[in-house]
Scaffold this active site. Structure first.
Site, PDB file in Angstrom:
ATOM      1  N   ARG A 223      41.585  23.661  32.546  1.00 28.08           N
ATOM      2  CA  ARG A 223      42.523  23.516  33.658  1.00 28.08           C
ATOM      3  C   ARG A 223      43.687  22.654  33.182  1.00 28.08           C
ATOM      4  O   ARG A 223      43.488  21.677  32.436  1.00 28.08           O
ATOM      5  CB  ARG A 223      41.850  22.814  34.854  1.00 28.08           C
ATOM      6  CG  ARG A 223      40.898  23.675  35.646  1.00 28.08           C
ATOM      7  CD  ARG A 223      41.607  24.804  36.396  1.00 28.08           C
ATOM      8  NE  ARG A 223      40.683  25.589  37.208  1.00 28.08           N
ATOM      9  CZ  ARG A 223      40.082  26.709  36.807  1.00 28.08           C
ATOM     10  NH1 ARG A 223      40.311  27.186  35.608  1.00 28.08           N
ATOM     11  NH2 ARG A 223      39.281  27.359  37.636  1.00 28.08           N
ATOM     12  N   GLU A 252      50.761  25.993  37.638  1.00 29.54           N
ATOM     13  CA  GLU A 252      50.733  27.456  37.427  1.00 29.54           C
ATOM     14  C   GLU A 252      51.185  28.214  38.675  1.00 29.54           C
ATOM     15  O   GLU A 252      50.891  27.759  39.774  1.00 29.54           O
ATOM     16  CB  GLU A 252      49.276  27.902  37.138  1.00 29.54           C
ATOM     17  CG  GLU A 252      48.803  27.572  35.778  1.00 29.54           C
ATOM     18  CD  GLU A 252      47.298  27.847  35.629  1.00 29.54           C
ATOM     19  OE1 GLU A 252      46.752  28.690  36.368  1.00 29.54           O
ATOM     20  OE2 GLU A 252      46.685  27.205  34.793  1.00 29.54           O
ATOM     21  N   HIS A 270      46.964  32.209  31.876  1.00 27.38           N
ATOM     22  CA  HIS A 270      45.630  32.003  32.478  1.00 27.38           C
ATOM     23  C   HIS A 270      44.846  33.319  32.520  1.00 27.38           C
ATOM     24  O   HIS A 270      44.571  33.864  33.591  1.00 27.38           O
ATOM     25  CB  HIS A 270      45.744  31.396  33.887  1.00 27.38           C
ATOM     26  CG  HIS A 270      44.444  30.809  34.381  1.00 27.38           C
ATOM     27  ND1 HIS A 270      44.380  29.771  35.270  1.00 27.38           N
ATOM     28  CD2 HIS A 270      43.152  31.119  34.100  1.00 27.38           C
ATOM     29  CE1 HIS A 270      43.110  29.462  35.527  1.00 27.38           C
ATOM     30  NE2 HIS A 270      42.348  30.278  34.818  1.00 27.38           N
TER      31      HIS A 270
END
Ligand code: 8YV
Length: 303
Positions: A223, A252, A270
Site C-alpha cells: 500500500r 491513487e 496497482h
C-alpha cells in the site's frame, strides 16, 4: 435481507453478483437501509463507522481483495459486524508482480524499452549497465502469505533473504532484522509486502529509505500508505536511492508528476493481482463469503 454494494466493483465480481442477486447501491433510502444485512465492496471508498451506523441490521462486510485497510475493522468488531477478505488466491500473482518489478527496476527494462523506441540505441549506442538480481541481498518488510511467496521465488535467484515483521516468524530460515531501518541498511532491495492501515502508516520513513541508500532499490506492492512518498521522491531525485518499483501510491490513482519524470523508477497502476484467473478466483471467494453469510450468518474467510 438486502445486499448493499459500496464503490465500483471489479467486472469479475459485478458479473457474479448481478447474476445471483439484485443489490442496492448508495445512496439508499432509510427504509432500504433497515433491510441491509451485508455490504459488498472492493478497496476504496471502503466502509467507515458512519456508514455502519446508518445500517442498523448490518452483519457483514465482504471485501474483494486481501487488504481491508479501507474498512474500519475495529469499528466493525465493536458493532459485532464480521469482515471477510480474499486471502491466498492472489498470493502467487502478487508475488509474480513483485518479481517482475524487482527485475524491471534493477535491470532497467522499461527504461531500455523507452530507449529503443526513442531511436536512441541507433543514435547513442548501447544502453547503460544495470544491476544483477542474482546473488543480491533482498529484505522483505512483512513476511506474510505474499511476502513468503516472494521469498520463495527469490531463492531461485540465489538471493540472501532477510525480513522484518513485528515478531520473528518461528522456524523461518530467513534472517530476521529487528527493525525496518536495520533491514534496509543490510540489503540491496527492500520489498514492501506488509498490510496497509494505521499500524503500518509510513513504516518506510525517510530514515528507512536513507538507510537503504544510494545503491538501494525500493519495491512496493503493498500500500502507498506504508511509504513516506515525499521522502521517496526526494531521495530518488537527489541520488539518495538507486531506484524504485511501485505498484501502489499515496493518493491513487493519481501519481505525482515528479515520479513520472524519473527514469530510475518503474510505475505500475496497482495491478498486483490483476490477472483474469486470479481476479475471477477473488470474485468467487468473495461470493462464497456472501452466500455463506446469507445462508448461515458465517463468513468463510473472516479477517
Ligand atoms: C486489488 C489489492 O487491486 O487484494 C488487495 O488488497 O490491493 C488488490 O488485489 C484490490 O483489492 C481491488 O480492489
Amino acid at each position: 435481507m438486502a445486499i448493499l454494494v459500496v464503490g465500483r466493483l471489479e467486472p469479475s465480481l459485478e458479473a457474479q453478483l448481478s447474476a445471483a442477486h439484485t443489490p442496492l447501491r448508495l445512496p439508499v433510502a432509510v427504509e432500504q437501509a433497515e433491510a441491509v444485512t451485508v455490504i459488498v465492496c472492493g478497496g476504496r471508498p471502503g466502509v467507515d463507522a458512519a456508514l455502519m451506523d446508518t445500517l442498523p441490521h448490518l452483519g457483514a462486510v465482504v471485501n474483494f481483495g486481501a487488504g481491508v485497510d479501507a474498512i474500519d475493522v475495529d469499528a466493525a468488531r465493536a458493532r459485532g459486524i464480521g469482515v471477510s477478505n480474499t486471502p491466498d488466491v492472489l498470493s502467487d500473482t502478487v508475488a509474480d508482480t513483485a518479481l517482475g518489478l524487482i527485475l524491471d527496476t534493477m535491470r532497467g527494462f522499461a527504461a531500455a524499452d523507452r530507449y529503443v523506441r526513442a531511436g536512441r540505441w541507433a543514435a547513442e549506442g548501447p544502453f547503460r549497465y544495470t544491476r544483477d538480481l542474482t546473488g543480491s541481498r533482498v529484505g522483505i518488510l512483512g513476511l506474510g502469505r505474499i511476502g513468503s511467496a516472494i521469498a520463495t521465488r527469490l531463492l531461485g535467484f540465489d538471493c540472501a533473504i532477510a525480513y522484518h515483521n513485528r515478531r520473528e516468524v518461528p522456524g523461518s530460515s530467513y534472517r530476521y532484522a529487528a527493525s525496518p531501518v536495520e533491514l534496509a541498511a543490510s540489503v540491496d532491495v527492500l520489498v514492501v509486502a506488509t498490510a496497509g492501515g494505521a499500524d503500518s502508516a509510513q513504516l518506510v520513513s525517510r530514515e528507512v529509505l536513507t538507510a537503504l541508500g544510494p545503491q538501494g532499490y525500493l519495491v512496493n506492492i503493498a500500500r502507498g500508505s506504508v511509504v513516506d512518498q515525499d521522502a521517496l521522491i526526494d531521495l530518488l531525485t537527489t541520488g539518495g536511492l538507486a531506484g524504485a518499483g511501485l505498484d501502489v501510491y499515496t493518493g491513487e490513482p493519481n501519481v505525482p508528476a515528479a515520479l513520472c519524470d524519473l527514469d530510475n523508477v518503474v510505475l505500475l497502476p496497482h495491478m498486483g493481482s490483476a490477472t483474469a484467473r486470479t481476479r475471477t478466483a477473488m470474485a468467487t471467494l468473495a461470493m462464497r463469503n456472501l452466500e455463506e453469510f446469507l445462508a448461515s450468518g458465517q463468513l468463510v474467510t473472516p479477517v
